[in-house]
Design a protein around this motif. Structure first.
Motif, PDB file in Angstrom:
ATOM      1  N   ILE A 100       0.841  -1.210   0.000  1.00  0.00           N
ATOM      2  CA  ILE A 100       0.000   0.000   0.000  1.00  0.00           C
ATOM      3  C   ILE A 100       0.867   1.248   0.000  1.00  0.00           C
ATOM      4  CG2 ILE A 100      -1.668   1.338   1.352  1.00  0.00           C
ATOM      5  CD1 ILE A 100      -2.854  -1.340   2.288  1.00  0.00           C
ATOM      6  N   GLY A 101       1.891   1.250   0.849  1.00  0.00           N
ATOM      7  CA  GLY A 101       2.786   2.402   0.914  1.00  0.00           C
ATOM      8  C   GLY A 101       3.477   2.673  -0.403  1.00  0.00           C
ATOM      9  N   GLN A 102       3.934   1.617  -1.078  1.00  0.00           N
ATOM     10  CA  GLN A 102       4.619   1.791  -2.355  1.00  0.00           C
ATOM     11  C   GLN A 102       3.668   2.323  -3.421  1.00  0.00           C
ATOM     12  OE1 GLN A 102       8.013   1.223  -2.851  1.00  0.00           O
ATOM     13  NE2 GLN A 102       7.572   2.316  -4.768  1.00  0.00           N
ATOM     14  N   VAL A 103       2.434   1.828  -3.430  1.00  0.00           N
ATOM     15  CA  VAL A 103       1.444   2.295  -4.406  1.00  0.00           C
ATOM     16  C   VAL A 103       1.138   3.772  -4.196  1.00  0.00           C
ATOM     17  CG1 VAL A 103      -0.950   2.061  -5.177  1.00  0.00           C
ATOM     18  CG2 VAL A 103       0.433   0.010  -4.755  1.00  0.00           C
ATOM     19  N   ILE A 104       0.941   4.169  -2.943  1.00  0.00           N
ATOM     20  CA  ILE A 104       0.650   5.575  -2.644  1.00  0.00           C
ATOM     21  C   ILE A 104       1.799   6.462  -3.097  1.00  0.00           C
ATOM     22  CG2 ILE A 104       0.302   7.234  -0.769  1.00  0.00           C
ATOM     23  CD1 ILE A 104      -2.141   5.485  -1.427  1.00  0.00           C
ATOM     24  N   MET A 105       3.019   6.020  -2.873  1.00  0.00           N
ATOM     25  CA  MET A 105       4.182   6.819  -3.268  1.00  0.00           C
ATOM     26  C   MET A 105       4.302   6.892  -4.791  1.00  0.00           C
ATOM     27  SD  MET A 105       8.035   6.585  -1.728  1.00  0.00           S
ATOM     28  CE  MET A 105       8.466   5.045  -2.539  1.00  0.00           C
ATOM     29  N   ASP A 106       4.043   5.768  -5.473  1.00  0.00           N
ATOM     30  CA  ASP A 106       4.137   5.743  -6.939  1.00  0.00           C
ATOM     31  C   ASP A 106       3.109   6.640  -7.605  1.00  0.00           C
ATOM     32  OD1 ASP A 106       6.198   3.912  -6.800  1.00  0.00           O
ATOM     33  OD2 ASP A 106       4.928   2.160  -7.170  1.00  0.00           O
ATOM     34  N   LYS A 107       1.910   6.685  -7.031  1.00  0.00           N
ATOM     35  CA  LYS A 107       0.788   7.349  -7.701  1.00  0.00           C
ATOM     36  C   LYS A 107       0.609   8.812  -7.312  1.00  0.00           C
ATOM     37  CE  LYS A 107      -0.348   3.539  -9.789  1.00  0.00           C
ATOM     38  NZ  LYS A 107      -0.190   3.389 -11.242  1.00  0.00           N
ATOM     39  N   ASN A 108       1.445   9.317  -6.418  1.00  0.00           N
ATOM     40  CA  ASN A 108       1.300  10.704  -5.967  1.00  0.00           C
ATOM     41  C   ASN A 108       2.641  11.430  -6.068  1.00  0.00           C
ATOM     42  OD1 ASN A 108      -1.605  10.873  -4.592  1.00  0.00           O
ATOM     43  ND2 ASN A 108      -0.700   8.898  -4.039  1.00  0.00           N
ATOM     44  N   PRO A 109       2.830  12.214  -7.127  1.00  0.00           N
ATOM     45  CA  PRO A 109       4.096  12.928  -7.316  1.00  0.00           C
ATOM     46  C   PRO A 109       4.444  13.796  -6.108  1.00  0.00           C
ATOM     47  CG  PRO A 109       2.714  13.102  -9.269  1.00  0.00           C
ATOM     48  CD  PRO A 109       1.868  12.476  -8.207  1.00  0.00           C
ATOM     49  N   GLY A 110       5.704  13.769  -5.716  1.00  0.00           N
ATOM     50  CA  GLY A 110       6.154  14.576  -4.581  1.00  0.00           C
ATOM     51  C   GLY A 110       6.150  13.835  -3.269  1.00  0.00           C
ATOM     52  N   ILE A 111       5.428  12.706  -3.196  1.00  0.00           N
ATOM     53  CA  ILE A 111       5.436  11.892  -1.980  1.00  0.00           C
ATOM     54  C   ILE A 111       6.667  10.987  -2.020  1.00  0.00           C
ATOM     55  CG2 ILE A 111       4.273  10.061  -0.689  1.00  0.00           C
ATOM     56  CD1 ILE A 111       2.878  12.684  -0.390  1.00  0.00           C
ATOM     57  N   THR A 112       7.540  11.136  -1.035  1.00  0.00           N
ATOM     58  CA  THR A 112       8.751  10.302  -0.984  1.00  0.00           C
ATOM     59  C   THR A 112       8.818   9.484   0.299  1.00  0.00           C
ATOM     60  OG1 THR A 112      10.023  12.137  -0.018  1.00  0.00           O
ATOM     61  CG2 THR A 112      10.056  11.919  -2.429  1.00  0.00           C
ATOM     62  N   CYS A 113       7.795   9.592   1.138  1.00  0.00           N
ATOM     63  CA  CYS A 113       7.755   8.824   2.384  1.00  0.00           C
ATOM     64  C   CYS A 113       6.306   8.568   2.753  1.00  0.00           C
ATOM     65  CB  CYS A 113       8.472   9.593   3.505  1.00  0.00           C
ATOM     66  SG  CYS A 113       8.406   8.789   5.122  1.00  0.00           S
ATOM     67  N   VAL A 114       5.984   7.311   3.045  1.00  0.00           N
ATOM     68  CA  VAL A 114       4.630   6.940   3.464  1.00  0.00           C
ATOM     69  C   VAL A 114       4.719   6.308   4.842  1.00  0.00           C
ATOM     70  CG1 VAL A 114       2.537   5.643   2.910  1.00  0.00           C
ATOM     71  CG2 VAL A 114       3.982   6.524   1.066  1.00  0.00           C
ATOM     72  N   VAL A 115       3.922   6.824   5.783  1.00  0.00           N
ATOM     73  CA  VAL A 115       3.961   6.325   7.160  1.00  0.00           C
ATOM     74  C   VAL A 115       2.571   5.907   7.609  1.00  0.00           C
ATOM     75  CG1 VAL A 115       5.944   7.779   7.750  1.00  0.00           C
ATOM     76  CG2 VAL A 115       3.626   8.615   8.188  1.00  0.00           C
ATOM     77  N   ASN A 116       2.541   5.036   8.597  1.00  0.00           N
ATOM     78  CA  ASN A 116       1.281   4.595   9.197  1.00  0.00           C
ATOM     79  C   ASN A 116       1.327   4.870  10.685  1.00  0.00           C
ATOM     80  OD1 ASN A 116      -1.262   3.225   9.408  1.00  0.00           O
ATOM     81  ND2 ASN A 116      -0.170   1.458  10.225  1.00  0.00           N
ATOM     82  N   LYS A 117       0.242   5.429  11.215  1.00  0.00           N
ATOM     83  CA  LYS A 117       0.157   5.682  12.651  1.00  0.00           C
ATOM     84  C   LYS A 117       0.021   4.354  13.379  1.00  0.00           C
ATOM     85  CE  LYS A 117      -3.625   7.328  14.550  1.00  0.00           C
ATOM     86  NZ  LYS A 117      -4.717   8.235  14.947  1.00  0.00           N
ATOM     87  N   THR A 118       0.840   4.137  14.404  1.00  0.00           N
ATOM     88  CA  THR A 118       0.817   2.852  15.113  1.00  0.00           C
ATOM     89  C   THR A 118       0.221   2.942  16.511  1.00  0.00           C
ATOM     90  OG1 THR A 118       3.087   3.222  15.925  1.00  0.00           O
ATOM     91  CG2 THR A 118       2.828   2.008  13.847  1.00  0.00           C
ATOM     92  N   ASN A 119      -0.133   4.114  16.970  1.00  0.00           N
ATOM     93  CA  ASN A 119      -0.826   4.227  18.256  1.00  0.00           C
ATOM     94  C   ASN A 119      -1.601   5.532  18.304  1.00  0.00           C
ATOM     95  OD1 ASN A 119       1.160   6.160  18.569  1.00  0.00           O
ATOM     96  ND2 ASN A 119       1.712   5.579  20.634  1.00  0.00           N
ATOM     97  N   VAL A 120      -2.359   5.726  19.358  1.00  0.00           N
ATOM     98  CA  VAL A 120      -3.158   6.945  19.481  1.00  0.00           C
ATOM     99  C   VAL A 120      -2.257   8.115  19.850  1.00  0.00           C
ATOM    100  CG1 VAL A 120      -5.237   5.698  20.138  1.00  0.00           C
ATOM    101  CG2 VAL A 120      -3.642   6.443  21.910  1.00  0.00           C
ATOM    102  N   ILE A 121      -2.777   9.319  19.652  1.00  0.00           N
ATOM    103  CA  ILE A 121      -1.995  10.514  19.958  1.00  0.00           C
ATOM    104  C   ILE A 121      -1.688  10.567  21.449  1.00  0.00           C
ATOM    105  CG2 ILE A 121      -2.092  13.042  20.039  1.00  0.00           C
ATOM    106  CD1 ILE A 121      -3.652  12.988  17.472  1.00  0.00           C
TER     107      ILE A 121
END
Length: 488
Positions: free
Chosen positions: A213-234
């Motif tokens: 999923i992270g690689q797809v998001i980065m490939d399909k959105n110019p300018g995105i060079t890092c994709v992160v996922n939140k792993t806990n609540v704020i």
């Protein structure tokens, strides 16, 4: 009796509407079948190719990737390649640009797919204009204006067929993910963009596919060079959360521009929400040159810095040492470091320290005073810090501060809820003395609200300043306002 007649009439209208809609859908289905039959006759050069064209064109998921990609966890871009057949028009090169312009609504619209290709017959005098197979299914599919333009340019309305190779690069992110993730599961390609970082909140069933999923998001959105996922609540204290890098570089220092102001910060160590830009602007627009702003939970400065740029004097505070550091950095970046005094204190300590020290002089001036409290998880509970903050007797001309306090609510009536909680914390009823602004829906049944009110004299100058827990039933003392003395 009249009401019953109206009710019966509305019910009859609903029934007729459903019957009409059903008839219309049936007619559409019949028309679609007729279109499929006519396309085979109109666009054919050989029966097998025509049959294939009709099947491909009318397939609801024409651009669907091959079924073999289902369940893929490591991205294999080559596996998405397939060939489909699309309609095309053979157009003389001399009128090509005019025809393409006339057919802009009917031509194919896919990422990376050209609308004009070489004529398969090898003639340099002609080109093929590829058409949207969902819009053009027969020569009769063109609008009246398009058909008239084709006649004017001498283009025959005879549909050709073109074998188009689709690859991973021609698919949209949601199409890739829908083909890969298990059928029936929620598919999301949405994210919050913070500079070069795409921030996602993946659900449990999506985690096995997180790197894909992270690689797809980065490939399909110019300018995105890092994709992160939140792993806990704020984290309630510092308002940040742990993040896992799904794809790309591990560079968490983002540079963003909001409402004309540039900010830099380490996204993994401070709080930043790009969905609040409108709210930041709304509040800042209430501030005028010469006003004073106390930003109790300033973060990296989205309220403080724009207010200072407008000419306000700002005291900005944040408990998080990283937010404090980036706040100072952004003040310099925005060239307002001389107009913003920064503090690294607990919110209550900031109110009972710098705010308490500055208020007496500010209350005697004409310029407005604003207190911004943007910590929606806890800010309403901090309002008790204003109880008995000052000890001097008020006058009629006191320039009392305007408070903008944020809070979350899961209640059915969030406005009433946040006002009730603010009143309880202040120890003073705010009903009919405040306004409530809906900011955004944070989650199902969870709203972010902003309560705006003038800080009551009965709170600011009350004698119960030792009290830290607001009473359940506030009993405010209304002090008599004496004639103001001219202190000038």
């Amino acid at each position: 009796m009249t009401q019953l007649k109206h009710a019966g009439g509305r019910k009859m209208l609903r029934i007729l509407s459903r019957v009409s809609a059903s008839s219309l859908q049936t007619q559409r289905n019949l028309n679609a079948a007729a279109v499929r039959r006519s396309l085979c006759c109109a666009a054919s050069r050989s029966a097998p190719l025509c049959s294939g064209l009709a099947v491909n064109i009318m397939e609801p998921k024409l651009y669907r990737p091959p079924p073999e990609v289902r369940g893929m966890t490591l991205l294999d871009k080559e596996a998405f390649t397939r060939t489909i057949t699309v309609p095309a028009l053979r157009v003389p090169a001399g009128v090509l640009n005019k025809v393409v312009k006339s057919l802009r609504k009917s031509s194919i619209q896919r990422p990376g797919v050209p609308r004009v290709v070489q004529d398969e017959e090898g003639s340099s005098d002609f080109r093929l204009v590829l058409l949207d197979p969902h819009k053009v299914t027969s020569p009769n599919s063109f609008s009246e204006a398009e058909a008239e333009a084709l006649r004017a340019f001498g283009v025959a309305q005879e549909l050709q067929h073109y074998n188009l190779q689709l690859t991973y690069h021609n698919l949209k992110s949601e199409e890739v993910l829908e083909a890969v993730l298990p059928q029936g599961q929620d598919v999301t390609s949405s994210f919050s963009r913070v500079g070069h970082i795409a921030h996602m909140n993946l659900r449990e069933h999506q985690l096995p596919y997180k790197n894909l999923i992270g690689q797809v998001i980065m490939d399909k959105n110019p300018g995105i060079t890092c994709v992160v996922n939140k792993t806990n609540v704020i984290h309630s204290t510092y308002r940040n959360f742990k993040m896992e890098v799904l794809a790309g570089e591990e560079n968490m220092v983002a540079k963003v521009k909001e409402n004309g102001v540039t900010y830099e910060f380490d996204f993994s160590r401070v709080y930043w929400n790009p969905r609040l830009s409108t709210e930041h602007q709304r509040v800042v627009q209430l501030i005028k040159r010469g006003d004073t702003v106390f930003d109790v939970f300033a973060g990296v400065g989205p309220f403080a810095i724009p207010a200072a740029r407008l000419g306000a004097n700002v005291l900005a505070n944040d408990l998080n040492p990283e937010s404090y550091r980036w706040l100072q950095h952004n003040c310099k970046l925005g060239k307002v470091e001389k107009k913003v005094r920064t503090f690294n204190l607990d919110g209550r300590a900031f109110v009972q320290g710098p705010v308490k020290q500055e208020l007496p002089a500010l209350l005697k001036e004409k310029a407005a005073v604003h207190v911004v409290m943007n910590l929606p998880a806890l800010a309403l509970e901090f309002l008790d810090a204003f109880r008995g903050l000052l000890h001097q007797e008020p006058s009629c001309e006191e320039n009392l501060p305007t408070v903008h306090c944020y809070g979350f609510s899961k209640e059915g009536d969030p406005e009433t809820d946040v006002v009730k909680r603010a009143s309880r914390s202040l120890g003073f009823p705010l009903e009919n003395r405040c306004s409530v602004h809906f900011v955004r829906n944070v989650a199902p049944n969870k709203d972010m609200m902003c309560v705006r009110f003038t800080l009551p004299k009965e709170v600011l100058f009350s004698g119960d300043h030792e009290q830290t827990e607001p009473s359940e039933e506030p009993a405010p003392k209304r002090q008599k306002c004496e004639e103001a003395k001219d202190s000038m």
